[in-house]
Design an enzyme around this catalytic site. Structure first.
Site, PDB file in Angstrom:
ATOM      1  N   ASP A  39      62.316  35.556 -11.232  1.00 55.46           N
ATOM      2  CA  ASP A  39      61.744  35.734 -12.418  1.00 55.46           C
ATOM      3  C   ASP A  39      60.500  36.782 -12.444  1.00 55.46           C
ATOM      4  O   ASP A  39      59.840  37.043 -11.320  1.00 55.46           O
ATOM      5  CB  ASP A  39      60.940  34.324 -12.743  1.00 55.46           C
ATOM      6  CG  ASP A  39      60.303  34.444 -14.116  1.00 55.46           C
ATOM      7  OD1 ASP A  39      60.983  33.410 -14.961  1.00 55.46           O
ATOM      8  OD2 ASP A  39      59.502  34.901 -14.270  1.00 55.46           O
ATOM      9  N   ILE A  40      60.302  37.622 -13.607  1.00 59.00           N
ATOM     10  CA  ILE A  40      59.420  38.765 -13.716  1.00 59.00           C
ATOM     11  C   ILE A  40      58.001  38.382 -13.625  1.00 59.00           C
ATOM     12  O   ILE A  40      57.113  39.189 -13.335  1.00 59.00           O
ATOM     13  CB  ILE A  40      59.847  39.601 -14.894  1.00 59.00           C
ATOM     14  CG1 ILE A  40      59.264  40.836 -14.922  1.00 59.00           C
ATOM     15  CG2 ILE A  40      59.202  38.919 -16.247  1.00 59.00           C
ATOM     16  CD1 ILE A  40      59.965  41.585 -15.910  1.00 59.00           C
ATOM     17  N   ASN A  97      64.264  24.480 -19.498  1.00 58.33           N
ATOM     18  CA  ASN A  97      63.385  24.100 -20.895  1.00 58.33           C
ATOM     19  C   ASN A  97      64.616  24.389 -21.870  1.00 58.33           C
ATOM     20  O   ASN A  97      65.542  25.284 -21.744  1.00 58.33           O
ATOM     21  CB  ASN A  97      62.463  25.335 -21.149  1.00 58.33           C
ATOM     22  CG  ASN A  97      61.418  25.003 -20.159  1.00 58.33           C
ATOM     23  OD1 ASN A  97      60.836  23.920 -19.904  1.00 58.33           O
ATOM     24  ND2 ASN A  97      60.781  26.137 -19.596  1.00 58.33           N
ATOM     25  N   GLU A 105      61.904  30.296 -24.133  1.00 56.91           N
ATOM     26  CA  GLU A 105      61.445  31.373 -25.003  1.00 56.91           C
ATOM     27  C   GLU A 105      62.690  32.368 -24.820  1.00 56.91           C
ATOM     28  O   GLU A 105      63.039  33.147 -25.743  1.00 56.91           O
ATOM     29  CB  GLU A 105      60.545  32.123 -24.055  1.00 56.91           C
ATOM     30  CG  GLU A 105      59.120  31.445 -24.235  1.00 56.91           C
ATOM     31  CD  GLU A 105      58.043  32.478 -23.730  1.00 56.91           C
ATOM     32  OE1 GLU A 105      58.208  33.223 -22.960  1.00 56.91           O
ATOM     33  OE2 GLU A 105      56.962  32.120 -24.541  1.00 56.91           O
ATOM     34  N   VAL A 106      63.696  32.285 -23.730  1.00 54.58           N
ATOM     35  CA  VAL A 106      64.877  33.136 -23.568  1.00 54.58           C
ATOM     36  C   VAL A 106      65.973  32.339 -24.188  1.00 54.58           C
ATOM     37  O   VAL A 106      66.469  31.263 -23.581  1.00 54.58           O
ATOM     38  CB  VAL A 106      64.975  33.756 -22.349  1.00 54.58           C
ATOM     39  CG1 VAL A 106      66.190  34.869 -22.273  1.00 54.58           C
ATOM     40  CG2 VAL A 106      64.061  34.723 -21.776  1.00 54.58           C
ATOM     41  N   HIS A 110      69.107  29.102 -18.775  1.00 53.86           N
ATOM     42  CA  HIS A 110      68.697  29.284 -17.683  1.00 53.86           C
ATOM     43  C   HIS A 110      67.865  28.225 -16.719  1.00 53.86           C
ATOM     44  O   HIS A 110      67.452  27.452 -17.375  1.00 53.86           O
ATOM     45  CB  HIS A 110      67.397  30.717 -17.565  1.00 53.86           C
ATOM     46  CG  HIS A 110      66.404  30.538 -18.528  1.00 53.86           C
ATOM     47  ND1 HIS A 110      66.726  30.535 -19.882  1.00 53.86           N
ATOM     48  CD2 HIS A 110      65.271  30.037 -18.401  1.00 53.86           C
ATOM     49  CE1 HIS A 110      65.564  30.467 -20.601  1.00 53.86           C
ATOM     50  NE2 HIS A 110      64.633  29.973 -19.688  1.00 53.86           N
ATOM     51  N   HIS A 112      65.316  27.456 -13.740  1.00 51.07           N
ATOM     52  CA  HIS A 112      64.100  27.844 -13.041  1.00 51.07           C
ATOM     53  C   HIS A 112      64.548  27.118 -11.623  1.00 51.07           C
ATOM     54  O   HIS A 112      64.651  25.944 -11.381  1.00 51.07           O
ATOM     55  CB  HIS A 112      62.874  27.438 -13.776  1.00 51.07           C
ATOM     56  CG  HIS A 112      62.660  28.319 -14.876  1.00 51.07           C
ATOM     57  ND1 HIS A 112      61.784  29.233 -15.064  1.00 51.07           N
ATOM     58  CD2 HIS A 112      62.963  27.760 -16.123  1.00 51.07           C
ATOM     59  CE1 HIS A 112      61.581  29.656 -16.311  1.00 51.07           C
ATOM     60  NE2 HIS A 112      62.434  28.624 -17.077  1.00 51.07           N
TER      61      HIS A 112
HETATM   62  P1  AMP Z   1      61.644  29.919 -20.570  1.00 54.81           P
HETATM   63  O1  AMP Z   1      60.478  29.810 -21.126  1.00 54.81           O
HETATM   64  O2  AMP Z   1      62.218  28.599 -19.707  1.00 54.81           O
HETATM   65  O3  AMP Z   1      62.617  30.353 -21.678  1.00 54.81           O
HETATM   66  O4  AMP Z   1      61.506  30.906 -19.426  1.00 54.81           O
HETATM   67  C1  AMP Z   1      62.029  32.132 -19.642  1.00 54.81           C
HETATM   68  C2  AMP Z   1      61.563  32.912 -18.268  1.00 54.81           C
HETATM   69  O5  AMP Z   1      62.182  34.223 -18.205  1.00 54.81           O
HETATM   70  C3  AMP Z   1      60.199  33.145 -18.097  1.00 54.81           C
HETATM   71  O6  AMP Z   1      59.677  32.342 -16.774  1.00 54.81           O
HETATM   72  C4  AMP Z   1      59.966  34.637 -17.743  1.00 54.81           C
HETATM   73  O7  AMP Z   1      58.902  35.174 -17.049  1.00 54.81           O
HETATM   74  C5  AMP Z   1      61.505  35.229 -17.395  1.00 54.81           C
HETATM   75  N1  AMP Z   1      61.718  36.440 -17.818  1.00 54.81           N
HETATM   76  C6  AMP Z   1      61.484  37.149 -19.231  1.00 54.81           C
HETATM   77  N2  AMP Z   1      62.283  38.203 -19.011  1.00 54.81           N
HETATM   78  C7  AMP Z   1      62.494  38.603 -17.652  1.00 54.81           C
HETATM   79  C8  AMP Z   1      63.172  39.617 -17.182  1.00 54.81           C
HETATM   80  N3  AMP Z   1      63.294  40.711 -17.751  1.00 54.81           N
HETATM   81  N4  AMP Z   1      63.658  39.456 -15.764  1.00 54.81           N
HETATM   82  C9  AMP Z   1      63.282  38.218 -15.017  1.00 54.81           C
HETATM   83  N5  AMP Z   1      62.634  37.049 -15.610  1.00 54.81           N
HETATM   84  C10 AMP Z   1      62.391  37.456 -17.244  1.00 54.81           C
END
Ligand code: AMP
Length: 125
Positions: A39-40, A97, A105-106, A110, A112
């Protein structure tokens, strides 16, 4: 901004772009069904994301539409990533999530993996 888990798949989301090699990632695992990378913005000493190779918005979408092979491959990959990182004995936490209340958010499924310290209570609301 949290996403609505019922939205259609967006081919230009960040993880779709990572899967196409358009954006870099610190990859730790790659097979037919899954990609895993750091994770970034880590929320624990070890924070890895595992994503399916297929185009699925969320756990809801994946569990409804993915083939049995994709589901088995993805679930096994999550376990393998944790095993490869030596996390079985110390323990780890999985989180997926899904949609608005979870603050996903994405819009690409995914999972975690959090590890590397005592992880505290299950939820902080
Ligand atoms: P969520 O809130 O469950 O959608 O988590 C999205 C996760 O993606 C967050 O923990 C971010 O830090 C992570 N994230 C966003 N962009 C990137 C990226 N380019 N590379 C790695 N992790 C990312």
């Amino acid at each position: 901004m949290p996403i609505d888990a019922t939205q259609p798949y967006d081919d230009n989301n960040i993880f779709a772009r990572i899967l196409r090699g358009e954006l870099p990632s610190k990859t730790v695992y790659d097979d037919e069904f899954a990609l895993a990378f750091h994770d970034i913005n880590p929320q624990a000493p070890l924070h890895i994301l595992v994503i399916p190779k297929g185009a699925y918005v969320s756990w809801d979408d994946f569990s409804a539409r993915a083939s049995d092979a994709e589901i088995a491959g993805f679930v096994r990959a999550v376990g393998q990533v944790a095993r490869d990182a030596g996390l079985v004995a110390p323990g780890y936490r999985l989180l997926a999530n899904t949609g608005l209340d979870s603050h996903q958010e994405v819009p690409h499924l995914h999972v975690h993996i959090f590890a590397g310290q005592k992880l505290g209570p299950m939820l902080a609301i």
